[in-house]
Design an enzyme around this catalytic site. Structure first.
Site, short mmCIF file in Angstrom:
data_model
loop_
_atom_site.label_atom_id
_atom_site.label_comp_id
_atom_site.label_asym_id
_atom_site.label_seq_id
_atom_site.Cartn_x
_atom_site.Cartn_y
_atom_site.Cartn_z
N CYS A 136 56.74 81.67 54.23
CA CYS A 136 56.54 82.23 52.90
C CYS A 136 55.82 83.58 52.93
CB CYS A 136 55.74 81.25 52.05
SG CYS A 136 54.17 80.78 52.83
N HIS A 179 52.67 84.24 53.30
CA HIS A 179 51.28 84.25 52.84
C HIS A 179 50.39 84.32 54.08
CE1 HIS A 179 52.89 82.20 49.04
NE2 HIS A 179 52.45 83.40 48.68
N CYS A 204 51.62 75.40 52.91
CA CYS A 204 50.95 76.70 53.13
C CYS A 204 49.55 76.67 52.52
CB CYS A 204 51.80 77.79 52.49
SG CYS A 204 50.97 79.39 52.32
N CYS A 234 19.14 16.06 30.16
CA CYS A 234 19.68 15.79 28.83
C CYS A 234 21.20 15.83 28.84
CB CYS A 234 19.13 16.82 27.85
SG CYS A 234 19.74 16.58 26.17
N CYS A 247 30.57 11.50 28.33
CA CYS A 247 31.90 11.12 27.87
C CYS A 247 32.71 12.29 27.34
CB CYS A 247 31.81 10.05 26.79
SG CYS A 247 31.17 10.66 25.20
N HIS A 280 27.17 10.85 18.34
CA HIS A 280 26.27 10.13 19.25
C HIS A 280 24.92 9.77 18.64
CE1 HIS A 280 29.28 11.19 22.12
NE2 HIS A 280 28.63 10.61 23.11
#
EC number: 2.3.2.31
Length: 504
Positions: free
Chosen positions: A147, A149, A173, A304, A320, A327
C-alpha cells in the site's frame, strides 16, 4: 514454511506422510483416492461407531496448502499472495471463494486485504523523512508494504513482532485507516529468523484453525492435526471420535476427550449441569426443602417448624409442608400429615426431590467411572512391574506379556465409555430403545468389573498360562461388549431412534 511462496517450494513433491491412527478399530483397506483438500484418504469399512479421518503432519499441511494455492492460480489470474489472502478470508472454502470472486473480483480482493498487486518487490530504503509512528527525523531506513504506507524499519519491525506475539497471522498495515494485509514477502524482509519462525508456525495454525475439516490434536506439544469431514450440522447424529498418532483420543466435533456414545450437544448440557448442580446437590438433598408455593430452596436454621419463605412470604409447616394457618398453636409438633393441602405440597416437593435423586443416580455413576478410570491409570505402573516379574518367573518374552497391558488399555477405554453412557441415559426418554441400551450398559459394566478384578488380583490359584488365557478371553469379551453398545447407539443416532427429554 519460510519459502511458502517460492516456486521451488510449490513444485517440491512430498512423500505421503499420512499415518493411520485407527489402531483400535477393526477395518479393511480398500482403494485409496484423493480428497478435495489434497490429502490421501483410504476408504475403509469401519464399525458403525467409527468415522473416517486421517492424521496429518505439518509437512503434509504445508504441501496441501501449496497445492490448493497452485490449483487456484491456474484458474484465476492472481498472485499467490492474493490467492492465499482470499483463501484465508473465505475460511479455505474454495467453492464460496470462486463464487464471490467471479461475482465481484475487486470487492473480494479488497475485503480480503489483498486488493493491491504484490508483484512489486518490497525493499528497505534509506532516505530523509519522518516516521509517522515514532516521529524520528533524518536519513532513516524506511519500509512499506504494497500500500506504500511508509514507516521506519525499527517501528515496522516492532509492530510486526507485537502482532505476532498476540497470535495474529493476518497482519494489516500499521496505517490506522489501511486494510491492506502485509504480505509474507514483506514480513520476510523485516523480521529476524526467530520472529519469522514464530510467524510461520502461526500460519500453520491458522490453516488448520480456519478449516472446518481440520483440528489440531489437543495433547500438549503434539504437532499433528486431524482431517475429518464430519460437519457441525451432523453432530446430533454422530460422535466423531479420532485417535492421534501420539495416542490422544478425542472428539473431532467439540475437542473434548472421547465421550462416546453421548453426542456433543448433550455433552455440553451435561457438563454445564454437573458444574452447576453436583457440588451442592447432595447437601441440598439432605438439608433443605422447597417452599410449597414458589419452590425456593429453604434451609432450616432453628428448631421451630413454622417457616416463612423470604421470597414469597408464604407460611408453612416444615414437617408436613401444609399451610401454617391450619396448624393452630402446635408450633413444634405436627399431626396433620393427611390434610389435602399438606399432601398436595408434599407431592410437589416429592416430584422435585425425585428429579434431584434421578440426577444424583446418574451423576454418581458417571463420577464413579471417572474415578475408576483415574485409578486404572495408576494400575499401569503396577501392571508394568507385574509384567517384568512375569518375565523373571517364566520364559515369556516382553512381547508375550503385553496381554496384561492390553487388558488395562481396554479397561480404561471401557471406563471412559461407561462414564458417558450415564450422561446419555440421563437425557433419554423412557421407551423400549432405552431398555435395550441399559441392558447393553449393564452387560458391559459387569464384564469390565470382572476383567478389572482379574487384572488386579494375583494369579496364585492357577498357572501363568491359564491366567494369561483367562485375561485374553475376558479382554476379547469386554471389547466385544463395548463394540455392541457403541454400534447399537451409533445406528440409533443415524436412524433417529433415540428420543431425548431435552432439545438438541
Amino acid at each position: 514454511m519460510s519459502d511458502l511462496l517460492d516456486d521451488e517450494f510449490y513444485e517440491e513433491e512430498f512423500e505421503n506422510d499420512l499415518l493411520d491412527a485407527s489402531e483400535f478399530e477393526d477395518e479393511f483397506d480398500e482403494d485409496a483416492e484423493i480428497d478435495d483438500d489434497g490429502f490421501t484418504v483410504e476408504r475403509k469399512r469401519r464399525r458403525a461407531h467409527s468415522v473416517s479421518y486421517r492424521v496429518v503432519s505439518v509437512r503434509d499441511l504445508r504441501a496441501s496448502l501449496n497445492e490448493k494455492i497452485n490449483q487456484l492460480t491456474s484458474i484465476i489470474d492472481l498472485t499467490r499472495e492474493q490467492v492465499l489472502g482470499l483463501y484465508r478470508y473465505f475460511k479455505w472454502n474454495r467453492e464460496r471463494l470462486l463464487e464471490r470472486y467471479i461475482d465481484a473480483p475487486e470487492e473480494s480482493l479488497q475485503k480480503a486485504g489483498v486488493g493491491l498487486s504484490g508483484s512489486k518487490q518490497r525493499e528497505v530504503v534509506h532516505h530523509e523523512g519522518t516516521c509517522e509512528i515514532c516521529y524520528d527525523e533524518g536519513c532513516l531506513p524506511f519500509f512499506s508494504a504494497e500500500c506504500d504506507h511508509e514507516f521506519c524499519l525499527a517501528c515496522y519491525r516492532q509492530y510486526l513482532d507485537s502482532r505476532i506475539s498476540e497470535g495474529e497471522s493476518v497482519i494489516q498495515c500499521p496505517e490506522e485507516s489501511c486494510t491492506q494485509i502485509v504480505s509474507i514477502q514483506s514480513i520476510t524482509k523485516v523480521l529476524d529468523e526467530k520472529s519469522l519462525d514464530r510467524y510461520h508456525r502461526l500460519l500453520d495454525r491458522s490453516f488448520v484453525d480456519d478449516n472446518d475439516h481440520l483440528r489440531w490434536c489437543p495433547a500438549p506439544d503434539c504437532e499433528f492435526a486431524i482431517e475429518c469431514h464430519v460437519t457441525q450440522a451432523s453432530l446430533s447424529s454422530v460422535v466423531p471420535t479420532v485417535t492421534c498418532n501420539c495416542g490422544k483420543q478425542f472428539c473431532f466435533g467439540c475437542g473434548h476427550d472421547n465421550h462416546q456414545p453421548t453426542i456433543c450437544p448433550l455433552v455440553k448440557i451435561w457438563l454445564q449441569k454437573c458444574q452447576d448442580d453436583s457440588e451442592t446437590a447432595n447437601w441440598i438433598h439432605a438439608n433443605t426443602k422447597e417452599c410449597p408455593k414458589c419452590s425456593t430452596t429453604i434451609e432450616k436454621n432453628g428448631g421451630c417448624n413454622h417457616m416463612t419463605c423470604k421470597k414469597c412470604k408464604y407460611e408453612f409447616c416444615w414437617v408436613c409442608l401444609g399451610p401454617w394457618t391450619e396448624h393452630g398453636n402446635n408450633w413444634y409438633t405436627c399431626n396433620r400429615y393427611e390434610e389435602k393441602s399438606s399432601t398436595s405440597a408434599r407431592d410437589s416437593q416429592s416430584k422435585s426431590r425425585a428429579s434431584l435423586e434421578r440426577y444424583l443416580h446418574y451423576y454418581n455413576r458417571f463420577a464413579n467411572h471417572e474415578q475408576s478410570a483415574k485409578l486404572d491409570h495408576e494400575l499401569y505402573e503396577h501392571t508394568h512391574k507385574r509384567m517384568t516379574q512375569m518375565q523373571v518367573d517364566s520364559n515369556l518374552s516382553w512381547v508375550e506379556v503385553q496381554f496384561l497391558k492390553n487388558a488395562v488399555d481396554i479397561l480404561f477405554q471401557c471406563r471412559q465409555t461407561l462414564k458417558w453412557t450415564y450422561a446419555f441415559a440421563y437425557y433419554l426418554a423412557r421407551n423400549n430403545q432405552t431398555e435395550i441400551f441399559e441392558d447393553n450398559q449393564r452387560d458391559l459394566e459387569l464384564a469390565v468389573e470382572n476383567l478389572s478384578e482379574l487384572c488386579e488380583r494375583p494369579c496364585q490359584d492357577c498357572s501363568l498360562s491359564v491366567f494369561k488365557q483367562r485375561v485374553l478371553d475376558k479382554t476379547v469379551y469386554v471389547r466385544s461388549r463395548r463394540d455392541v453398545l457403541l454400534d447399537d447407539t451409533a445406528r440409533g443416532l443415524a436412524e433417529g431412534r433415540w428420543e431425548y427429554v431435552v432439545d438438541v
